[in-house]
Design a protein around this motif. Sequence first.
Motif, PDB file in Angstrom:
ATOM      1  N   CYS A 102     -23.452 -17.436 -24.644  1.00  0.00           N
ATOM      2  CA  CYS A 102     -22.609 -16.875 -25.751  1.00  0.00           C
ATOM      3  C   CYS A 102     -21.651 -15.496 -25.006  1.00  0.00           C
ATOM      4  CB  CYS A 102     -23.429 -16.435 -26.687  1.00  0.00           C
ATOM      5  SG  CYS A 102     -22.362 -15.358 -27.951  1.00  0.00           S
ATOM      6  N   LYS A 107     -26.406 -14.299 -25.086  1.00  0.00           N
ATOM      7  CA  LYS A 107     -27.526 -15.137 -25.169  1.00  0.00           C
ATOM      8  C   LYS A 107     -27.320 -16.391 -24.567  1.00  0.00           C
ATOM      9  CE  LYS A 107     -28.413 -17.285 -29.450  1.00  0.00           C
ATOM     10  NZ  LYS A 107     -28.698 -17.041 -30.693  1.00  0.00           N
ATOM     11  N   CYS A 109     -28.832 -20.404 -24.090  1.00  0.00           N
ATOM     12  CA  CYS A 109     -29.871 -21.422 -24.732  1.00  0.00           C
ATOM     13  C   CYS A 109     -29.740 -22.725 -24.051  1.00  0.00           C
ATOM     14  CB  CYS A 109     -29.228 -22.039 -26.106  1.00  0.00           C
ATOM     15  SG  CYS A 109     -29.375 -20.693 -27.597  1.00  0.00           S
ATOM     16  N   CYS A 142     -22.084 -17.998 -30.037  1.00  0.00           N
ATOM     17  CA  CYS A 142     -23.498 -18.534 -30.681  1.00  0.00           C
ATOM     18  C   CYS A 142     -23.343 -18.360 -32.270  1.00  0.00           C
ATOM     19  CB  CYS A 142     -24.697 -17.692 -30.275  1.00  0.00           C
ATOM     20  SG  CYS A 142     -24.605 -16.132 -30.990  1.00  0.00           S
ATOM     21  N   ASP A 146     -20.923 -16.087 -34.393  1.00  0.00           N
ATOM     22  CA  ASP A 146     -19.688 -16.629 -34.922  1.00  0.00           C
ATOM     23  C   ASP A 146     -19.475 -16.153 -36.168  1.00  0.00           C
ATOM     24  OD1 ASP A 146     -17.614 -18.369 -34.938  1.00  0.00           O
ATOM     25  OD2 ASP A 146     -18.923 -20.055 -35.895  1.00  0.00           O
TER      26      ASP A 146
END
Length: 149
Positions: A102, A107, A109, A142, A146
């Motif tokens: 992100c 972040k 993932c 992310c 968003d």
Amino acid sequence: MNIVEEITYSEPLDHYLKVLRQKGLRLTPQRTWILNYLIECDGYPSADDIYRQISTVFPGISLATIYNNLRMLVEKNILYQVRIGTTYHYDFQGHQHGHMICGKCHKICDFFPEHLEQLLDSAIRQTSFKLTKATVEIKGICPSCDQTM
Ligand SMILES: [Zn+2]
């Protein structure tokens, strides 16, 4: 009493220790600990994070030792290094996975690229390079960032 002998390690570690030995790397207790920490860790710790954790087990270990070990494990494709801002973060590279990062909250993932082999195929075909390492890193926003945009 040797504190190192009291530490028990997981199964996957044994496998990667074998890989390291095959690559001709010396397995110091500190190196083994760092590798195990990154195998077990779900996040993406920085060298400072690792330093704070390992200091409780190996008091007096220097940050330079951590950096040397991390660099070496990255060179051998055992660890994956991702730069976030000005800091490097580390992840265990035991399975082929991609990282979605992100751009706002940083972040990370994991995801599993479904057509990675086709991608590598075309990369090799178009460039005639010999493949030594493949990482997929995609940046985006992310879902929670968003929503607040
Ligand atoms: Zn975010």
